[in-house]
Scaffold this motif. Sequence first.
Motif, mmCIF file in Angstrom:
data_model
loop_
_atom_site.group_PDB
_atom_site.id
_atom_site.type_symbol
_atom_site.label_atom_id
_atom_site.label_comp_id
_atom_site.label_asym_id
_atom_site.label_seq_id
_atom_site.Cartn_x
_atom_site.Cartn_y
_atom_site.Cartn_z
ATOM 1 N N ARG A 156 0.677 -1.387 -0.040
ATOM 2 C CA ARG A 156 0.137 -0.038 -0.111
ATOM 3 C C ARG A 156 0.845 1.273 -0.225
ATOM 4 O O ARG A 156 0.101 2.521 -0.891
ATOM 5 C CB ARG A 156 -1.213 0.132 1.348
ATOM 6 N N ALA A 157 1.948 1.060 0.982
ATOM 7 C CA ALA A 157 2.661 2.659 1.082
ATOM 8 C C ALA A 157 3.627 3.143 -0.621
ATOM 9 O O ALA A 157 3.216 3.586 -0.724
ATOM 10 C CB ALA A 157 3.559 2.101 1.714
ATOM 11 N N THR A 158 4.043 1.511 -1.399
ATOM 12 C CA THR A 158 4.824 1.729 -2.167
ATOM 13 C C THR A 158 4.314 1.495 -3.958
ATOM 14 O O THR A 158 4.328 1.859 -5.289
ATOM 15 C CB THR A 158 5.560 0.407 -2.338
ATOM 16 N N GLY A 159 2.966 1.192 -3.533
ATOM 17 C CA GLY A 159 1.537 1.090 -4.287
ATOM 18 C C GLY A 159 2.387 -0.397 -5.700
ATOM 19 O O GLY A 159 1.942 -0.064 -6.836
ATOM 20 N N SER A 160 3.797 -1.151 -4.849
ATOM 21 C CA SER A 160 3.774 -1.803 -6.032
ATOM 22 C C SER A 160 3.488 -3.330 -5.210
ATOM 23 O O SER A 160 3.829 -2.970 -4.245
ATOM 24 C CB SER A 160 5.281 -1.980 -5.949
ATOM 25 N N ALA A 204 8.953 3.859 -1.263
ATOM 26 C CA ALA A 204 8.145 4.562 -0.979
ATOM 27 C C ALA A 204 7.152 4.625 0.162
ATOM 28 O O ALA A 204 7.405 3.917 0.912
ATOM 29 C CB ALA A 204 7.717 4.943 -2.657
ATOM 30 N N ASP A 205 6.753 5.836 0.570
ATOM 31 C CA ASP A 205 5.152 6.449 1.169
ATOM 32 C C ASP A 205 4.683 7.084 1.047
ATOM 33 O O ASP A 205 4.542 7.854 0.328
ATOM 34 C CB ASP A 205 5.999 6.598 2.458
ATOM 35 N N LYS A 206 3.609 7.046 2.025
ATOM 36 C CA LYS A 206 2.069 7.925 1.735
ATOM 37 C C LYS A 206 2.060 7.543 3.500
ATOM 38 O O LYS A 206 1.538 7.004 3.485
ATOM 39 C CB LYS A 206 1.329 7.190 0.832
ATOM 40 N N ALA A 207 0.742 9.112 2.957
ATOM 41 C CA ALA A 207 -0.312 9.226 4.330
ATOM 42 C C ALA A 207 -1.514 7.698 4.208
ATOM 43 O O ALA A 207 -2.222 7.268 3.575
ATOM 44 C CB ALA A 207 -1.428 10.385 3.808
ATOM 45 N N ALA A 208 -1.358 7.804 5.386
ATOM 46 C CA ALA A 208 -1.971 5.943 5.561
ATOM 47 C C ALA A 208 -3.723 6.690 5.288
ATOM 48 O O ALA A 208 -4.377 7.611 6.298
ATOM 49 C CB ALA A 208 -2.032 5.507 7.613
ATOM 50 N N THR A 209 -4.545 5.540 5.125
ATOM 51 C CA THR A 209 -5.964 5.868 4.446
ATOM 52 C C THR A 209 -6.434 4.814 5.438
ATOM 53 O O THR A 209 -6.165 3.928 5.727
ATOM 54 C CB THR A 209 -6.390 5.918 2.948
ATOM 55 N N ARG A 210 -8.213 4.919 5.048
ATOM 56 C CA ARG A 210 -9.185 3.974 6.315
ATOM 57 C C ARG A 210 -9.183 2.653 4.993
ATOM 58 O O ARG A 210 -9.085 1.897 5.621
ATOM 59 C CB ARG A 210 -10.064 4.798 5.640
ATOM 60 N N GLU A 211 -8.379 2.809 3.547
ATOM 61 C CA GLU A 211 -9.050 2.354 2.826
ATOM 62 C C GLU A 211 -7.079 1.528 3.170
ATOM 63 O O GLU A 211 -7.352 -0.646 2.812
ATOM 64 C CB GLU A 211 -8.581 2.245 1.522
ATOM 65 N N ASP A 212 -6.023 1.461 3.175
ATOM 66 C CA ASP A 212 -4.928 0.838 4.133
ATOM 67 C C ASP A 212 -5.015 0.225 4.379
ATOM 68 O O ASP A 212 -4.571 -0.864 4.839
ATOM 69 C CB ASP A 212 -3.572 2.671 3.673
ATOM 70 N N ALA A 213 -5.499 0.917 5.786
ATOM 71 C CA ALA A 213 -6.244 0.242 7.131
ATOM 72 C C ALA A 213 -6.576 -1.396 6.803
ATOM 73 O O ALA A 213 -6.597 -2.397 7.190
ATOM 74 C CB ALA A 213 -6.549 0.900 8.572
ATOM 75 N N GLU A 214 -8.200 -0.909 5.632
ATOM 76 C CA GLU A 214 -8.980 -2.180 6.125
ATOM 77 C C GLU A 214 -7.770 -3.110 5.088
ATOM 78 O O GLU A 214 -8.195 -4.780 5.337
ATOM 79 C CB GLU A 214 -10.266 -1.764 4.994
ATOM 80 N N ARG A 215 -7.316 -3.430 4.427
ATOM 81 C CA ARG A 215 -7.043 -4.344 3.261
ATOM 82 C C ARG A 215 -5.813 -4.617 4.666
ATOM 83 O O ARG A 215 -5.482 -6.164 4.026
ATOM 84 C CB ARG A 215 -5.547 -3.620 2.206
ATOM 85 N N ILE A 216 -5.001 -4.309 5.267
ATOM 86 C CA ILE A 216 -3.645 -4.719 5.589
ATOM 87 C C ILE A 216 -4.006 -5.255 7.299
ATOM 88 O O ILE A 216 -3.779 -6.470 7.917
ATOM 89 C CB ILE A 216 -3.458 -3.407 6.711
ATOM 90 N N ILE A 217 -5.345 -4.828 8.170
ATOM 91 C CA ILE A 217 -6.069 -5.801 8.684
ATOM 92 C C ILE A 217 -6.756 -7.196 8.246
ATOM 93 O O ILE A 217 -6.234 -7.913 8.765
ATOM 94 C CB ILE A 217 -7.741 -5.005 8.992
#
Length: 249
Positions: A156-160, A204-217
């Motif tokens: 999610r952070a790198t997009g890859s 790479a890095d990015k601001a954490a979003t709700r969608e990121d959190a859902e995928r990681i959870i």
Amino acid sequence: MSQEQPRREQEEGQQEPIKYGDVFQVSGDLASKPIAPQDAVMMQAAETSVFGQTVTGGPAAVMQAAAAQNERAGLVGSREVTDIAGQQGVTVAETDLPGTRIISESVGGQPTPVAAGAVPQGAITIGEALEVSGRAAGDKPVEFSDVAAIQAAECRATGSDLITPGGLTAMAQSAAAYNQAVAEEEDKVRLADVLTGATAKLAADKAATREDAERIINAELRNDPDLKTHPGGVAETVAAAARLNVTET
């Protein structure tokens, strides 16, 4: 016929280099060009001239990682430069607006997705959240549920979806495999050993979003024997960061 067959077998078995289109949302000829070491050097110099240093998780970092992998595989030379980058150059610019910093970076006139986005000032990134998890649950031995969460976070952070040799996911995988074979608890690799300095270990890095959190959870839950997330673990920490980011915007 006998000469064509070996050639086809060689082409089929040949490793493909990492191209601009693999890591950036670019189009045209640039998308099919391998990322070369001197391209990364130019972007690093451009970022340093504007910001005084390279941007953590910025295009230069992504290009350096990709170019290094291409060079190690023998697919590009250390002095090689992509013709588009060499002829049209790379550009870096920063614009400060109220509450927002816009970083614009491009190669051959095409913006890179990491640089083109606007990042809210003060937003917690995925890398920063991982570092917090390394402190909050640092004594926890690395398990395969942690590996899944870290891999999801890195993607999610790198997009890859590429697993970078020596990156966070690779380190977590090695740690979990080692822990599985070790009997003594005190000898096991801890989460802090993997996640300390996580931001610098991400391409790479990015601001954490709700969608990121859902995928990681979901990744952590699917790989936990009890279908639970660990208190202070990767999933819960990124979820907390995402909630804070929503509050601050």
